[in-house]
Design an enzyme around this catalytic site. Structure first.
Site, mmCIF file in Angstrom:
data_model
loop_
_atom_site.group_PDB
_atom_site.id
_atom_site.type_symbol
_atom_site.label_atom_id
_atom_site.label_comp_id
_atom_site.label_asym_id
_atom_site.label_seq_id
_atom_site.Cartn_x
_atom_site.Cartn_y
_atom_site.Cartn_z
ATOM 1 N N TRP A 143 0.857 -1.106 0.243
ATOM 2 C CA TRP A 143 -0.058 0.034 -0.346
ATOM 3 C C TRP A 143 0.758 1.310 0.275
ATOM 4 O O TRP A 143 0.836 2.627 -0.844
ATOM 5 C CB TRP A 143 -1.113 0.224 1.328
ATOM 6 N N ASP B 59 -0.369 6.419 6.202
ATOM 7 C CA ASP B 59 -1.296 5.697 6.529
ATOM 8 C C ASP B 59 -1.843 4.634 7.371
ATOM 9 O O ASP B 59 -1.097 3.833 7.477
ATOM 10 C CB ASP B 59 -1.552 4.703 4.917
ATOM 11 N N LYS C 278 -10.852 -2.141 8.954
ATOM 12 C CA LYS C 278 -10.331 -3.707 9.476
ATOM 13 C C LYS C 278 -10.289 -2.968 10.843
ATOM 14 O O LYS C 278 -10.358 -4.096 11.872
ATOM 15 C CB LYS C 278 -8.829 -2.758 9.018
#
Length: 357
Positions: free
Chosen positions: A102, A169, A193
């Site tokens: 990511w 992030d 999540k």
């Protein structure tokens, strides 16, 4: 049989959140309407949005400190482009830390907007550790990194001390541990999540960072537009925001981030101790960088795979296989995962050991 959901995301949420959100699908706040059909401009939902945004800042200790919390669509992946659009100045540069899939995706998007410097990377070692000892360019418009890497099971344990605005992030470890959140310029996270179902993205931003790029920004990509419209510039992901709100309430009512961190530490310690003790297993991440959210491990001898898979499946465990780029197993132990479920996995690992001896 009770299911123990170790999926990396969409992931486990608190049982009471499932129950309250399920009821809201049938009848939201006694309105006779489903949360799925309620107007996002209705008094009841506007209150949900306002309270959810306020709860975010309260839990992070950022109330009254120049920050805004907004809920957006598009997933965290859209922020890979929206961050440089809003922060990378014309002729400026951004600094990035490459720690996984990511992070690499964020770097790829930033390159469309200007100079992007990758100051350190662990790619050559399959992202098994977090780079250290790097220098952040003092003239960078911002420094971007990913706090927890779900695929490779690594997590930043220390954060850089710099005057350069920090962009993080936190999709897979937000609200899981206490941090000085005032050190960050932007925090963003997909909800699916630790906070809610897929469909909503949380962004926390220090407003003083905006309006300095020198470029015109399309309205939907402009953070200022979403701040000014209080996350209502367009129709928000209503159900995902509502479920995130319920999860934030649950977190607050159960002791906040401090209590969540203590439970997460206990879960991670239980599982990592078994991985290190059990001669059949080995962890994939460097010990000092191990994630407390995503525990990645392998069987030392793949000949035992079929037997172990039968054991954990028979125990009601779900979502345990690792990402295809790493293989093995990945136990995601987010805030809502009870330690009892981690013990079930440990028991299966020990049962395999006993059967082979």
């Amino acid at each position: 049989m009770k299911k123990h959901n170790f999926s990396a995301g969409p992931s486990i949420l608190p049982q009471e959140v499932f129950e309250k959100s399920a009821q809201a699908i049938l009848d939201f706040n006694g309105s006779g309407l489903s949360i799925l059909e309620i107007s996002h401009r209705s008094k009841d939902f506007v209150a949900v949005m306002d309270e959810a945004r306020a709860l975010v800042l309260e839990l992070m200790g950022l109330t009254g400190k120049g920050y805004h919390a907004i809920f957006l669509g598009g997933g965290a992946s859209l922020e890979f482009a929206r961050v440089p659009y809003n922060l990378l100045k014309e002729g400026g540069k951004a600094a990035y830390l490459d720690t996984g899939t990511w992070a690499a995706a964020a770097i790829k998007e930033a390159k469309f907007f200007g100079q992007t410097e990758v100051i350190a990377s662990s790619k050559a070692d399959n992202y098994s550790y977090i780079p250290k000892g790097y220098t952040i360019p003092a003239d960078a418009d911002y420094f971007h990194y990913t706090s927890n890497n779900t695929i490779f099971g690594t997590q930043m344990q220390q954060f850089p001390d710099t005057d350069v605005p920090l962009v993080c992030d936190m999709s897979s470890d937000i609200f899981s541990r206490q941090l000085d959140f005032s050190k960050f310029g932007i925090i963003y996270a997909g909800a699916q999540k630790n906070m809610g179902p897929a469909g909503a993205t949380l962004l926390v931003i220090k407003e003083e960072l905006l309006g300095k790029t020198g470029r015109a920004i399309p309205s939907m990509l402009d953070y200022k537009q979403h701040i000014d419209k209080e996350s209502m510039y367009n129709t928000p992901p209503v159900f995902a925001v509502y479920t995130s709100y319920l999860t934030l309430q649950w977190l607050k009512n159960n002791g906040g981030i401090a209590a969540a961190e203590a439970k997460n530490n206990a879960k991670a310690e239980l599982l990592y101790n078994e991985i290190d003790r059990n001669p059949l297993f080995v962890g994939t991440a460097k010990t000092e960088d191990r994630s407390k959210m995503n525990v990645c491990f392998l069987l030392k001898d793949e000949a035992h795979t079929e037997q172990f898979d039968k054991l954990w499946k028979a125990a009601g465990i779900s979502g345990l296989p690792g990402h295809r780029s790493v293989g093995g197993y990945r136990a995601s132990i987010y805030n809502a995962m009870p330690i009892e479920s981690v013990q079930v996995l440990v028991d299966a690992m020990q049962e395999l050991e006993k059967s082979i001896q």
